[in-house]
Motif scaffolding. Structure first.
Motif, PDB file in Angstrom:
ATOM      1  N   GLU A 193      10.558  -8.723 -67.124  1.00  0.00           N
ATOM      2  CA  GLU A 193      11.529  -7.679 -66.744  1.00  0.00           C
ATOM      3  C   GLU A 193      11.095  -6.361 -67.373  1.00  0.00           C
ATOM      4  N   ASP A 194      11.005  -5.298 -66.559  1.00  0.00           N
ATOM      5  CA  ASP A 194      10.543  -4.024 -67.118  1.00  0.00           C
ATOM      6  C   ASP A 194      11.680  -3.169 -67.682  1.00  0.00           C
TER       7      ASP A 194
ATOM      8  N   ARG B 158       6.809  -7.298 -69.915  1.00  0.00           N
ATOM      9  CA  ARG B 158       7.370  -6.099 -69.293  1.00  0.00           C
ATOM     10  C   ARG B 158       6.863  -5.869 -67.883  1.00  0.00           C
ATOM     11  N   ASN B 159       5.920  -6.648 -67.475  1.00  0.00           N
ATOM     12  CA  ASN B 159       5.426  -6.524 -66.094  1.00  0.00           C
ATOM     13  C   ASN B 159       4.626  -7.783 -65.762  1.00  0.00           C
TER      14      ASN B 159
ATOM     15  N   ASP C 294      11.523 -10.523 -62.553  1.00  0.00           N
ATOM     16  CA  ASP C 294      12.005  -9.315 -61.890  1.00  0.00           C
ATOM     17  C   ASP C 294      11.060  -9.034 -60.712  1.00  0.00           C
TER      18      ASP C 294
ATOM     19  N   MET D  85       8.448  -3.910 -60.618  1.00  0.00           N
ATOM     20  CA  MET D  85       7.940  -3.642 -61.967  1.00  0.00           C
ATOM     21  C   MET D  85       6.670  -2.809 -61.845  1.00  0.00           C
TER      22      MET D  85
ATOM     23  N   ASP E 261       3.991  -6.242 -59.404  1.00  0.00           N
ATOM     24  CA  ASP E 261       5.362  -6.609 -59.038  1.00  0.00           C
ATOM     25  C   ASP E 261       5.576  -8.131 -59.059  1.00  0.00           C
TER      26      ASP E 261
END
Ligand code: MN
Length: 247
Positions: A10-11, A33-34, A53, A56, A60
């Protein structure tokens, strides 16, 4: 004893912090974070579940999913966590290879239940609920849920950060030099975070503003900035009247 390990990808800092707080009470976790960070972590660790997520930087969620699936040693369930989706698009996510879909803003109890369900390998059966409701300054049910799983001091800090973000976005709107892309990014981020925290009226302002600006980049943001300013004031007042963070 935390025997299960979850990878949180999750970013968004606020979301990641909330997910970590929720999951950390039950399970071990690592965060990325990505997509690129997620791939790297997945080389060194084995996970029982990955929360992914979609939007990102760097890589992605869809691309990351495909790469993870091609790695033979990562066969754990991968659950998409995204705000960019209508319930009707759920099939598309499953077709692409996700095992399930959680929509943001998350509801902490449902969020944890979904995770537990995949960890215990029961088949997914629970339909997703859409988030409808009256326009409250602060959605009590969201707050109650947040308090069940987070300490008061953690939440106090989260709300402080959120208010700071509100004001940064407001400044973007008020600044004549801001370009539409910057404003869009600000509104989008604030929309997501206000949704997560149950700040419903700020959410609505951001949602409408984002839609207007997307359909018309020359859209004048004066009125929008006044609405947002008012809602931030209301929200601030509301928080100050509450004793929710006092122990
Ligand atoms: Mn994101």
């Amino acid at each position: 004893m935390k025997s299960k390990k979850i990878l949180i990808v999750e970013d968004n800092d606020l979301n990641r912090k909330l997910f970590e707080n929720l999951i950390g009470q039950l399970h071990a976790y690592e965060s990325a974070r990505n997509g690129l960070e997620a791939l790297e972590k997945s080389i060194y660790s084995r996970f029982d579940l990955i929360l992914m997520d979609i939007q990102m930087p760097q890589m992605d969620g869809f691309t990351t999913l495909k790469k993870l699936k091609s790695q033979a040693h990562q066969s754990c369930p991968i659950v998409a966590v995204t705000a960019y989706v209508e319930e009707s698009e759920r099939g598309n996510f499953l077709e692409q290879g996700f095992d399930d879909l959680i929509t943001k803003p998350i509801r902490p109890r449902e969020f944890l239940e979904t995770i537990q369900m995949h960890l215990t390998k029961d088949p997914p059966s629970k339909p997703l609920k859409s988030n409808t409701g009256v326009e409250q300054v602060l959605d009590k049910s969201v707050i109650e849920q947040l308090f069940k799983y987070n300490s008061k001091s953690t939440l106090k800090k989260v709300f402080e950060d959120f208010l700071q973000e509100c004001n940064q976005t407001l400044q973007l709107l008020q600044n004549q030099e801001s370009n539409p892309e910057e404003i869009l990014a600000g509104l989008h981020m604030l929309k997501g975070n206000s949704g997560t925290l149950g700040a419903r009226r700020i959410f609505s302002v951001c949602q409408n503003g984002e839609a207007e600006l997307r359909s018309n980049p020359a859209f004048q943001t004066n009125e929008l900035s006044i609405s947002l300013e008012n809602e931030i004031k209301e929200f601030n007042q509301f928080l100050n009247q509450q004793t929710i963070f006092e122990s």
